[in-house]
Design an enzyme around this catalytic site. Sequence first.
Site, PDB file in Angstrom:
ATOM      1  CD1 TRP A 102      92.190 -51.878  -5.148  1.00  0.00           C
ATOM      2  CD2 TRP A 102      93.249 -53.064  -3.573  1.00  0.00           C
ATOM      3  NE1 TRP A 102      93.458 -52.156  -5.605  1.00  0.00           N
ATOM      4  CE2 TRP A 102      94.128 -52.882  -4.673  1.00  0.00           C
ATOM      5  CE3 TRP A 102      93.696 -53.792  -2.463  1.00  0.00           C
ATOM      6  CZ2 TRP A 102      95.424 -53.391  -4.688  1.00  0.00           C
ATOM      7  CZ3 TRP A 102      94.986 -54.306  -2.473  1.00  0.00           C
ATOM      8  CH2 TRP A 102      95.829 -54.104  -3.578  1.00  0.00           C
ATOM      9  CG  ASP A 172      90.829 -48.065   0.731  1.00  0.00           C
ATOM     10  OD1 ASP A 172      91.602 -47.089   0.642  1.00  0.00           O
ATOM     11  OD2 ASP A 172      91.133 -49.214   0.337  1.00  0.00           O
ATOM     12  CE  LYS A 196      96.806 -46.737  -4.839  1.00  0.00           C
ATOM     13  NZ  LYS A 196      97.547 -47.452  -5.869  1.00  0.00           N
TER      14      LYS A 196
END
Length: 358
Positions: A102, A172, A196
């Site tokens: 990511w 992030d 999540k």
Amino acid sequence: MKAVYNFNAGPSALPKIALERAQEEFLNFANTGMSVMELSHRSKEYEAVHQEAIDSLKELLKIPDNYKVLFLQGGASLQFSMIPIQFLKENKVGNYLLTGSWSEKALKEAKLIGETTIGGSTKENGYRSIPDLSSLQMNEHDAYVHLTSNNTIYGTQWSHFPDISHAPLIADMSSDILCRPIDVEQFGIIYAGAQKNLGPSGVTVVIIREDLLNEDVSHVPTMLKYQTHAESNSLYHTPPTFSIYMLNQVLRWVKEQGGVNAIEKQNIEKAKLIYDAIDESNGFYTGHADKEARSLMNITFNLPTEEDNKKFLAQAKEFGFVGLNGHRSVGGCRASTYNAVPVEACLQLREFMNAYRK
């Protein structure tokens, strides 16, 4: 129906009580005779939900008054572009710390917009660790320094963050926000897809320091400006109202658990159950991440062979364990132990792993 233990990496488990409350209100929210999904986002009933979610996040994360909380769309992936298009200006460099797929994707998007550099990386060891803080390369021309706080695919997590003053630190936190206390003031921007630890997919939380809203962004399209959403309290256009409603339900649950400190304690207990099963297996299970870099949220491991992995996953599925497959890019096994995954599920997985090994 037999018990199901949800270890999906995302969208992932939600607190049962939050789902039950949503079910109770689904057809008649706040005596409106309508579902929250049917309400106008300008109605006082919805605006109360919207504001409660903002206030709860501020309370739980101890967000200072000089930060704004935004509810955006496009997932964390859109933030990969929104950040550089706003802050990566001429003669400035986007500094990226690479710890997995990511952070690589965030870097890839920034390269389309301006100059970038890699200030630290653990790619050479298969992303088994987090860069040593003393090894990070910073520069006075940094527009910002970007990192991914938890790495879902490789199962690593930053335990401490770089303390920098020459540029905003941007994180992030999609896969570990609210899993432990953090010092928000270390960061210029924190962003997180909800699916999540915060709620269902559809909403992205952005926590941004107010001075960063004063940048000249006249070149940026309206919907990609943080200013647009900050000035309208994230109501410039129709927000993902049901996702924000569910986010609010999850935040209520976190408060009922005792807040982020209590959640962290439970997360440590859950992760230890599974890591102990790995460490006490005499090499039958092998963790991917170095011990000092292990994630509380994503526990990645392998059996001796890929064939063994397949047999393990097939039998685990029969026993009601869902979502234990590793990411398609690396294979193996992965147990995602996000906030809403109960201790009992992790205990049952530990017992299954020990029984399977024997």
